[in-house]
Write an enzyme that holds these catalytic residues in place. Structure first.
Site, PDB file in Angstrom:
ATOM      1  N   HIS A  90       9.578  42.717  33.612  1.00 34.85           N
ATOM      2  CA  HIS A  90      10.682  42.729  34.569  1.00 34.85           C
ATOM      3  C   HIS A  90      11.951  43.339  33.972  1.00 34.85           C
ATOM      4  O   HIS A  90      12.284  43.065  32.823  1.00 34.85           O
ATOM      5  CB  HIS A  90      10.963  41.307  35.055  1.00 34.85           C
ATOM      6  CG  HIS A  90       9.767  40.645  35.651  1.00 34.85           C
ATOM      7  ND1 HIS A  90       8.999  39.733  34.954  1.00 34.85           N
ATOM      8  CD2 HIS A  90       9.193  40.784  36.864  1.00 34.85           C
ATOM      9  CE1 HIS A  90       8.001  39.335  35.726  1.00 34.85           C
ATOM     10  NE2 HIS A  90       8.093  39.953  36.889  1.00 34.85           N
ATOM     11  N   SER A 103       6.925  39.070  42.030  1.00 35.32           N
ATOM     12  CA  SER A 103       7.960  38.582  41.113  1.00 35.32           C
ATOM     13  C   SER A 103       9.170  39.495  41.032  1.00 35.32           C
ATOM     14  O   SER A 103      10.223  39.086  40.566  1.00 35.32           O
ATOM     15  CB  SER A 103       7.383  38.378  39.708  1.00 35.32           C
ATOM     16  OG  SER A 103       6.886  39.602  39.184  1.00 35.32           O
ATOM     17  N   ASP A 144      11.917  41.045  30.218  1.00 33.34           N
ATOM     18  CA  ASP A 144      10.739  40.418  29.614  1.00 33.34           C
ATOM     19  C   ASP A 144       9.588  41.421  29.635  1.00 33.34           C
ATOM     20  O   ASP A 144       9.808  42.624  29.750  1.00 33.34           O
ATOM     21  CB  ASP A 144      10.393  39.086  30.308  1.00 33.34           C
ATOM     22  CG  ASP A 144       9.991  39.256  31.775  1.00 33.34           C
ATOM     23  OD1 ASP A 144       9.765  40.407  32.214  1.00 33.34           O
ATOM     24  OD2 ASP A 144       9.907  38.236  32.490  1.00 33.34           O
TER      25      ASP A 144
END
Length: 388
Positions: free
Chosen positions: A352, A59, A349
């Site tokens: 990240h 991610s 978040d």
């Protein structure tokens, strides 16, 4: 609150969220197939420094592959992407750009399309492809509780498929030259800790002490890099792992009192990065013609965290988007959960970083602009050395 209860609540909220997405797709797209997310192509310079950029990872660099998978690890709805060039969600786990977007610009290339989001034509892929998948790890099963993902081994198989298409289109010699002249960027491994080792899946902690687990992961990475080398890949950036012990999720889970990072977790990451830097040095000596650099994301990130005011940040522990203490309990699933200004936050978040942090890290990978974190040299120096 324990991990299992938090995960259960997360799964319930996310399942409801995904049901809404499914309904939206069924109304807007035929056969319930996600439409590709917008991804602008910045005008490349007249002579790119490499012909193409290929991205393998999780991610940290997924630009939309998971939009097409049955998974809870998705970033295809606002507020993700709200500060991106199109101000729309693309599947990037960020408010804006991810590091490889900035590197593409430095290299003189357009933004790289996701493997599952492009139509498979050579024209779409000739300047690069992004194979990264949120939730993926070095270990095949890491992140499997979130749903579908594309592991590093599967991503390299997709690289093989892409090369086969190049060979059919342009011939074997031209395809080999394209791959050997292109840059491959690898950013993966965090999920092997987040979703495997730290959760003690299959009692892994009783089977592997941290040092042994780190050695195991590093040797798996060595084999994957060798697999790429056998496909004629020669230029590689291997990213080390970021300090996930400072991530809002772990500050919440481990009940950090004043936002201090969880040293036990960061020590794992520090050790893994140390091993990876060493094996990359060995690979450069072993693989003839290979140019591999290792960039220590923990080193670069800790410089930002410890000198936050120098970089213009004033929120160092709380995520811009989330719920709970440090906004670390629940992932970002609604615009109402997000702060108004992400540029002064380090974290976007639970796990990240913000676009602003990605820019700093990309600057360091490219030219060591803020701090040296790449060994034996920066990407810019590596490319310049090869042009001599």
């Amino acid at each position: 609150m324990g991990y299992s209860l938090a995960l259960a609540l997360f799964l319930f909220i996310s399942f409801t969220f995904l049901q809404e997405i499914s309904l939206q797709y069924s109304q807007e797209a035929p056969n319930n197939t996600p439409t590709p997310s917008p991804s602008p192509s910045s005008p490349p310079v007249s002579t790119p420094m490499v012909p193409a950029l290929f991205v393998i990872g999780d991610s940290s660099v997924d630009c939309g592959n998971n939009n097409f998978l049955g998974t809870l690890a998705r970033a295809d709805r606002l507020p993700y992407g709200r500060d991106f060039d199109t101000h729309q969600p693309t599947g990037r786990f960020c408010n804006g750009r991810i590091p490889v977007d900035y590197l593409a610009l430095y290299l003189g290339l357009p933004f790289v399309p996701s493997y599952l989001g492009q139509n498979g034509s050579v024209e779409d892929m000739v300047h690069g492809v992004n194979y990264a998948s949120a939730g993926a790890g070095i270990i095949f099963s890491s992140g499997s509780e979130l749903g579908q993902h594309i592991s590093i081994t599967q991503q390299i198989q997709q690289v093989t498929d892409t090369i086969q298409q190049f060979i059919l289109s342009m011939g074997e010699d031209a395809a080999a030259d394209l791959i050997s002249d292109s840059l491959f960027y690898i950013s993966i491994g965090s999920n092997d800790y987040i979703h495997y080792y730290l959760r003690n899946v299959s009692s892994v902690q009783s089977l592997y002490l941290p040092w042994s687990f780190n050695q195991f992961l590093a040797q798996c990475m060595v084999q994957e890099i060798k697999n790429l080398y056998n496909l004629n890949v020669r230029k590689v950036v291997v990213m080390g792992l970021a300090p996930i012990g400072c991530a809002p999720y772990y500050l919440w889970q481990y009940e950090s009192e004043n936002g201090e990072c969880i040293e036990m977790i960061n020590d794992l990451i520090l050790e893994f990065n140390f091993v990876m830097r060493y094996v990359v040095e060995e690979l450069n000596q072993e693989l003839h013609g290979a140019n591999i650099i290792f960039c220590d994301a923990l080193e670069g990130s800790m410089d930002i965290i410890q000198n936050f005011d120098r970089y213009g940040f004033n929120v160092t522990t709380d995520a811009c988007c989330g719920l709970g203490k440090y906004n670390g309990w629940i992932m970002c699933i609604s615009p109402s959960m997000a702060c108004s200004n992400a540029s002064n936050h380090i974290w976007w978040d639970q796990f990240h970083p913000t676009d602003a942090v990605n820019k700093i890290l990309a600057d360091n990978v490219w030219s060591s602009k803020h701090t040296e974190m790449c060994y034996p040299m920066s990407l810019k120096d590596m490319l310049a050395q090869q042009m001599e």
